[in-house]
Write a protein that holds these residues in place. Structure first.
Motif, PDB file in Angstrom:
ATOM      1  N   SER A   1       3.754 -50.074  -9.222  1.00  0.00           N
ATOM      2  CA  SER A   1       4.733 -49.049  -8.862  1.00  0.00           C
ATOM      3  C   SER A   1       5.103 -48.232 -10.079  1.00  0.00           C
ATOM      4  CB  SER A   1       6.008 -49.682  -8.314  1.00  0.00           C
ATOM      5  OG  SER A   1       5.725 -50.462  -7.195  1.00  0.00           O
ATOM      6  N   MET A   2       5.231 -48.928 -11.197  1.00  0.00           N
ATOM      7  CA  MET A   2       5.682 -48.197 -12.372  1.00  0.00           C
ATOM      8  C   MET A   2       4.652 -47.182 -12.814  1.00  0.00           C
ATOM      9  SD  MET A   2       7.542 -49.445 -15.704  1.00  0.00           S
ATOM     10  CE  MET A   2       6.053 -48.942 -16.490  1.00  0.00           C
TER      11      MET A   2
ATOM     12  N   ASN B   1       8.031 -52.216   2.704  1.00  0.00           N
ATOM     13  CA  ASN B   1       8.988 -53.299   2.889  1.00  0.00           C
ATOM     14  C   ASN B   1      10.389 -52.739   2.824  1.00  0.00           C
ATOM     15  OD1 ASN B   1       6.510 -54.954   1.869  1.00  0.00           O
ATOM     16  ND2 ASN B   1       7.963 -56.377   2.786  1.00  0.00           N
ATOM     17  N   LEU B   2      11.357 -53.525   3.270  1.00  0.00           N
ATOM     18  CA  LEU B   2      12.698 -52.966   3.229  1.00  0.00           C
ATOM     19  C   LEU B   2      13.694 -53.847   2.505  1.00  0.00           C
ATOM     20  CD1 LEU B   2      14.063 -52.910   6.915  1.00  0.00           C
ATOM     21  CD2 LEU B   2      12.875 -54.736   5.808  1.00  0.00           C
ATOM     22  N   ILE B   3      14.547 -53.165   1.746  1.00  0.00           N
ATOM     23  CA  ILE B   3      15.654 -53.826   1.076  1.00  0.00           C
ATOM     24  C   ILE B   3      16.886 -53.528   1.898  1.00  0.00           C
ATOM     25  CG2 ILE B   3      16.944 -54.073  -1.058  1.00  0.00           C
ATOM     26  CD1 ILE B   3      14.761 -52.965  -2.593  1.00  0.00           C
TER      27      ILE B   3
ATOM     28  N   SER C   1       6.762 -46.635  -4.978  1.00  0.00           N
ATOM     29  CA  SER C   1       7.157 -48.014  -4.731  1.00  0.00           C
ATOM     30  C   SER C   1       7.106 -48.234  -3.237  1.00  0.00           C
ATOM     31  CB  SER C   1       8.561 -48.284  -5.258  1.00  0.00           C
ATOM     32  OG  SER C   1       9.468 -48.498  -4.210  1.00  0.00           O
ATOM     33  N   GLY C   2       6.663 -49.369  -2.825  1.00  0.00           N
ATOM     34  CA  GLY C   2       6.500 -49.635  -1.396  1.00  0.00           C
ATOM     35  C   GLY C   2       7.750 -50.164  -0.745  1.00  0.00           C
ATOM     36  N   LEU C   3       8.915 -49.792  -1.284  1.00  0.00           N
ATOM     37  CA  LEU C   3      10.163 -50.322  -0.754  1.00  0.00           C
ATOM     38  C   LEU C   3      11.040 -49.213  -0.182  1.00  0.00           C
ATOM     39  CD1 LEU C   3      11.084 -52.819  -3.610  1.00  0.00           C
ATOM     40  CD2 LEU C   3      10.255 -53.367  -1.316  1.00  0.00           C
TER      41      LEU C   3
ATOM     42  N   ASP D   1       2.878 -55.859  -8.248  1.00  0.00           N
ATOM     43  CA  ASP D   1       3.233 -54.570  -7.647  1.00  0.00           C
ATOM     44  C   ASP D   1       4.281 -53.815  -8.447  1.00  0.00           C
ATOM     45  OD1 ASP D   1       1.447 -54.639  -5.664  1.00  0.00           O
ATOM     46  OD2 ASP D   1       2.819 -55.167  -4.060  1.00  0.00           O
ATOM     47  N   LEU D   2       5.041 -54.561  -9.235  1.00  0.00           N
ATOM     48  CA  LEU D   2       6.041 -53.925 -10.079  1.00  0.00           C
ATOM     49  C   LEU D   2       5.336 -52.981 -11.048  1.00  0.00           C
ATOM     50  CD1 LEU D   2       8.715 -55.196  -9.351  1.00  0.00           C
ATOM     51  CD2 LEU D   2       8.794 -56.185 -11.628  1.00  0.00           C
TER      52      LEU D   2
ATOM     53  N   GLN E   1      16.205 -49.033  -8.208  1.00  0.00           N
ATOM     54  CA  GLN E   1      14.998 -49.786  -7.852  1.00  0.00           C
ATOM     55  C   GLN E   1      13.858 -48.835  -7.516  1.00  0.00           C
ATOM     56  OE1 GLN E   1      14.573 -53.034  -7.908  1.00  0.00           O
ATOM     57  NE2 GLN E   1      16.671 -53.809  -8.071  1.00  0.00           N
ATOM     58  N   ARG E   2      14.136 -47.551  -7.553  1.00  0.00           N
ATOM     59  CA  ARG E   2      13.143 -46.523  -7.252  1.00  0.00           C
ATOM     60  C   ARG E   2      12.516 -46.714  -5.866  1.00  0.00           C
ATOM     61  NH1 ARG E   2      15.519 -44.737 -11.027  1.00  0.00           N
ATOM     62  NH2 ARG E   2      14.641 -43.740 -12.882  1.00  0.00           N
TER      63      ARG E   2
ATOM     64  N   ARG F   1       6.620 -51.884   8.508  1.00  0.00           N
ATOM     65  CA  ARG F   1       5.552 -52.861   8.255  1.00  0.00           C
ATOM     66  C   ARG F   1       4.191 -52.269   8.572  1.00  0.00           C
ATOM     67  NH1 ARG F   1       3.992 -56.762   6.613  1.00  0.00           N
ATOM     68  NH2 ARG F   1       5.993 -56.612   5.581  1.00  0.00           N
TER      69      ARG F   1
END
Lengths: 377, 377
Positions: A82-83, A120-122, A88-90, A78-79, A143-144, A115
């Motif tokens: 995303s790039m 997802n969450l940081i 990005s899914g965060l 996924d990195l 982390q974008r 969810r």
DNA sequence: ACATGGTGTGAGACCGGTATCATTAGCTTT
DNA sequence: AAAGCTAATGATACCGGTCTCACACCATGT
């Protein structure tokens, strides 16, 4: 591997090289689309289309790629995704203290809602310090993250959040509101709730009511309201002063006790309250940590509620339902705060460009058993 | 460029081109090393060395690049960095329920410790469901997290965690232990603590002691111990049965009450306990949610502690210090659990390849006021 | 004068995906 | 049969960093 390099420097032995090769193959990380493509004997583009689920591919290609993929145990990265997509899914979440049920409940609301939208969450802890908050925003932006949900420590210093907004990262504030910031905000009824509580108390004959909160100031005194960073705190103190003044109390500022930042500090606040003249007949605790501490102090001193003292706490924490009598609280449904915040963020991510809005979640008074008639004399 | 093609197909109007172009420039996201390099009139490699803080660069180059960087407002892209280095500064954490203070405290411990090592954490909730846990592990691995800290829902189904390990992602389990899994584990003294509590109770004359826990089974009955997924639950029940048997209690399994998964379920368990024959004189609550509920049920029925019933809860939650009397608890310092887990993970990330180890954190009994002599007759 | 060595720099491959475009195969249309 | 169209595929640029390697430059040593 380093060992081998050392060997090479020392002597011309060729064995190490072979070992190097085997180590290389051993450390081969997870297979990539290119590996799958090779295994399936199709081009990288076709494999990518099948695995990524975009574009078109024939059934036969799909089958052969999928087979190759699970033969190799392919796991998408996924990195990399995303790039190349820029998405990005965060989502970054910054709260004052996850250990506090107020926030952990909110985080649960956020988490459950995100969810459902495959995000997802940081999580980050600001410890209610601006400098840390600024640092974490920067880390999260690096982390974008797709968006930010923040309980801003200081409503007057939100440049870091503004910067996020102009860079295109949507921001939603929770529990607090920064008017300068063009972001959605989810808040409780701070001003209204304190008015509601005071009306109820005044109806029961209370005149001298203390408000206890955790805010710190340099000199330990309540200064100008504009200098209070956390908007929820400011709003409530403002409401408190206004309402008390209207009720004809002379120096309401003397009844706002600040600095209840820890156990010991709260203890000393309680002492000052009990020694106050004219006598204070009711205490308002601005959060559940303070409420619990005040309650324990009062019990320890043999006072019984609500006969000797009335008590209202903010936040319906676990502890407020096991005491006898149960504590009257202003119910802040922080799970809902979190839900709503996440919903707004998702809407923004989906392109909602309507003007930012302040959402106020009802925070009703649950009068259980610690509001009694004012003790006279 | 693509624009022109589209325009050509539709009409010969040139306006659209301009608009598109302006949109293109508008959506120009944050500047990259290449942009900085161009601005500083050096090569991309030199700019990267300065900005990334690796390799060597002359002072003059460093100066000119830094100036260009903040003229442009350069913000590094950690996504890209992670991709090219293979390292990601994110650690995945999977707990049963962040809303529960047991876990939120642990998360705080993890967070504080990781932060010191410049790592961030992605939080996920498994809701104690294996299927969700499996799904989240997969999501986190796709995000290429540097490591995982997990409270595994089922110690017998850990293939997803094994897969993470073989793929090179270190795993640490917290609160629970899966012997099959070659990973560090941080646990409390599950077996010992229950023994300690039972000894203390038996010393006070208690023979019939109930253990209440949240576990669910198909038929609502306690089956074979090996079928219990959560290791902490299994260990404690095993300890309970063993100790009770040694003390000469006939059918100890009848005294292990499972299924206290929510408020209503716990209420019904309390009813069964109070109707039990021979009479039960002490209750052990396996976590603070159950403990609080049991306490409320007992108070609601007019029973006073510890005269009518003794009570011990696991986890020193806020509520257990505000009741009167205060609740005797087995103190599980989950902040420390989290700290230790994070420390182990960091060690693994730094290359520690020693055999995996089980770390047991002391969980002493804090006997406050709800252990009294057994009520006779 | 020439080999030696270290420092600073630039060109370009690479990480693992996505996305664009060219091309080919297969089929209809007139 | 030639033209036209679509479906499927392959080649390859790109995202934004890191990192290897070659090379230019200047100071030493003999």
């Amino acid at each position: 591997m380093y060992v081998l390099i050392r060997v090479n420097r020392i002597a011309k032995d060729f064995e190490p090289e072979k070992i190097e090769v085997s180590e290389m193959s051993e450390k081969s990380s997870s297979p990539t689309v290119a590996d799958v493509a090779r295994e399936a004997k199709v081009s990288k583009a076709t494999a990518a289309r099948v695995l990524g689920g975009y574009g078109i591919a024939s059934d036969s290609a799909r089958r052969v790629v999928m087979e190759a993929a699970d033969r190799l145990g392919y796991q998408p990265n996924d990195l990399a995704r995303s790039m190349s997509t820029g998405r990005s899914g965060l989502v970054g979440v910054i709260v004052g203290d996850i250990e506090n049920a107020f926030f952990s409940q909110a985080v649960r609301g956020i988490s459950d809602t995100l969810r459902a939208a495959d995000l997802n969450l940081i999580i980050s802890n600001s410890s209610e310090r601006l400098s840390e908050e600024v640092e974490m925003v920067s880390v999260l932006l690096r982390q974008r993250v797709a968006g930010l949900i923040v309980a801003p420590t200081d409503s007057r210093h939100v440049n870091h959040l503004k910067a996020a907004l102009v860079a295109g990262t949507p921001v939603v504030t929770i529990d607090r509101h920064a008017p300068e910031l063009a972001a959605d905000a989810i808040c409780g009824e701070d001003r209204e709730s304190i008015g509601r509580v005071l009306s109820r108390l005044q109806g029961a004959g209370h005149r001298h009511v203390a408000y206890v909160t955790a805010m710190e100031t340099r000199d330990g005194k309540l200064g100008r309201l504009e200098d209070i960073g956390i908007s929820a705190v400011r709003e409530r103190i403002a409401g408190f002063l206004e309402h008390m003044r209207e009720a004809g109390v002379e120096n309401p500022a003397d009844l706002a006790f600040i600095g209840a930042t820890g156990d010991d500090e709260t203890t000393s606040v309680v002492t000052r309250i009990l020694e106050h003249s004219p006598p204070i007949t009711a205490i308002l605790a601005s959060d559940s940590l303070i409420g619990a501490r005040v309650f324990r102090e009062l019990s320890d001193r043999g006072l019984s509620l609500p006969q000797d003292m009335s008590l209202v706490s903010w936040f319906d924490a676990d502890w407020s339902r096991v005491t006898s009598p149960r504590i009257s609280v202003v119910d802040q449904p922080t799970y809902q705060f979190g839900q709503k915040a996440a919903e707004r963020l998702i809407a923004r991510l989906q392109g909602d460009a309507s003007p930012p809005k302040l959402f106020v979640i009802p925070t009703p008074l649950l009068d259980r058993g610690t509001i009694g008639p004012a003790k006279t004399g």
